[in-house]
Motif scaffolding. Structure first.
Motif, PDB file in Angstrom:
ATOM      1  N   ILE A   6      -0.712  -5.612   6.635  1.00  0.00           N
ATOM      2  CA  ILE A   6      -0.365  -6.590   7.666  1.00  0.00           C
ATOM      3  C   ILE A   6      -0.442  -5.905   9.027  1.00  0.00           C
ATOM      4  N   GLU A  54       0.224   5.294  11.423  1.00  0.00           N
ATOM      5  CA  GLU A  54       1.003   4.044  11.473  1.00  0.00           C
ATOM      6  C   GLU A  54       1.974   4.119  10.299  1.00  0.00           C
ATOM      7  N   GLU A  56       4.710   2.717   7.848  1.00  0.00           N
ATOM      8  CA  GLU A  56       4.979   1.343   7.413  1.00  0.00           C
ATOM      9  C   GLU A  56       5.845   1.361   6.151  1.00  0.00           C
ATOM     10  N   ASP A  85      -0.646   3.930   7.200  1.00  0.00           N
ATOM     11  CA  ASP A  85      -1.893   3.162   7.313  1.00  0.00           C
ATOM     12  C   ASP A  85      -2.739   3.915   8.349  1.00  0.00           C
ATOM     13  N   LYS A 106     -10.331   1.349   8.824  1.00  0.00           N
ATOM     14  CA  LYS A 106      -9.030   1.209   8.169  1.00  0.00           C
ATOM     15  C   LYS A 106      -9.041   1.571   6.683  1.00  0.00           C
TER      16      LYS A 106
HETATM   17 ZN    ZN Z   1      -0.903  -0.838   9.978  1.00  0.00          ZN
END
Ligand code: ZN
Length: 201
Positions: A6, A54, A56, A85, A106
């Motif tokens: 997300i 990132e 998460e 991430d 990603k």
């Molecule tokens: Zn992320």
């Protein structure tokens, strides 16, 4: 298995990257090959000069499901942890500018890093998360600041994809994303508990 991720789920992070706040979850996938095998170091991909962390909260699903209601959604969560991430931000920015999908930025090998899973209880209240880079806190947040809750994320995504046992859901990152470099040590905490401790090769 797959990773359902997300984007822009914490308002201050959406704004730090110059994005508007979403009115429904921003969803992308990482394949199983993106999962960094346990015990391996993070490898920086040759195609990026600006790989970002990132941190998460990551949920692991207990059983397959489709079209899950919000009321049923939390019962699907088997365990949780914190994860990274990893994002090739330079490449993502270029893809975003062109209106193209983000996967190359990603979903590369080793871009999904997960810590040690612990049991999940929906009664525990909000979960806090924190990332330290070389012993300094660079990101911290709490799940109650998410724009879309765990239940909303699971319900929404299950209308588009079959959820499978063992699927991971990366629930978005709080503000403070930034670059990682060779030799960095990254430590992720869930409710002040160290669950992820990894170096960059
Ligand atoms: Zn992320």
């Amino acid at each position: 298995m797959k990773c359902i991720c997300i984007g822009r789920n914490y308002g201050k992070h959406a704004l730090e990257l110059g994005n508007d706040l979403p009115n429904e979850p921003v969803v992308f996938l990482k394949p199983e090959s993106a999962l960094l095998p346990a015990g391996e170091l993070i490898q920086l991909p040759a195609f990026s000069q600006d790989v970002h962390h990132e941190i998460e909260i990551v949920l692991k699903l207990a059983r397959p499901a489709r079209n899950v209601s919000r009321e049923q959604a939390l019962s699907l969560i088997q365990e949780c942890t914190v994860g990274l991430d990893l994002t090739a931000r330079d490449l993502q920015n270029e893809l975003k500018r062109k209106g193209l999908p983000w996967e190359k930025a990603k979903a590369f090998d080793g871009s999904a890093v997960v810590g040690t899973f612990v049991s999940f209880s929906s009664d525990e209240g909000p979960l806090s998360l924190e990332l330290k880079k070389n012993e300094s806190t660079v990101q911290s947040g709490v799940s109650s600041d998410m724009i879309f809750s765990f239940a909303e994320i699971i319900s929404h995504t299950s209308a588009f994809f079959s959820l499978e046992q063992g699927d991971l859901i990366f629930t978005g990152t709080p503000e403070g994303v930034g670059p990682i470099a060779s030799g960095d040590q990254l430590q992720g905490y869930l409710n002040q508990r160290l669950l992820l401790d990894i170096a960059v090769s």
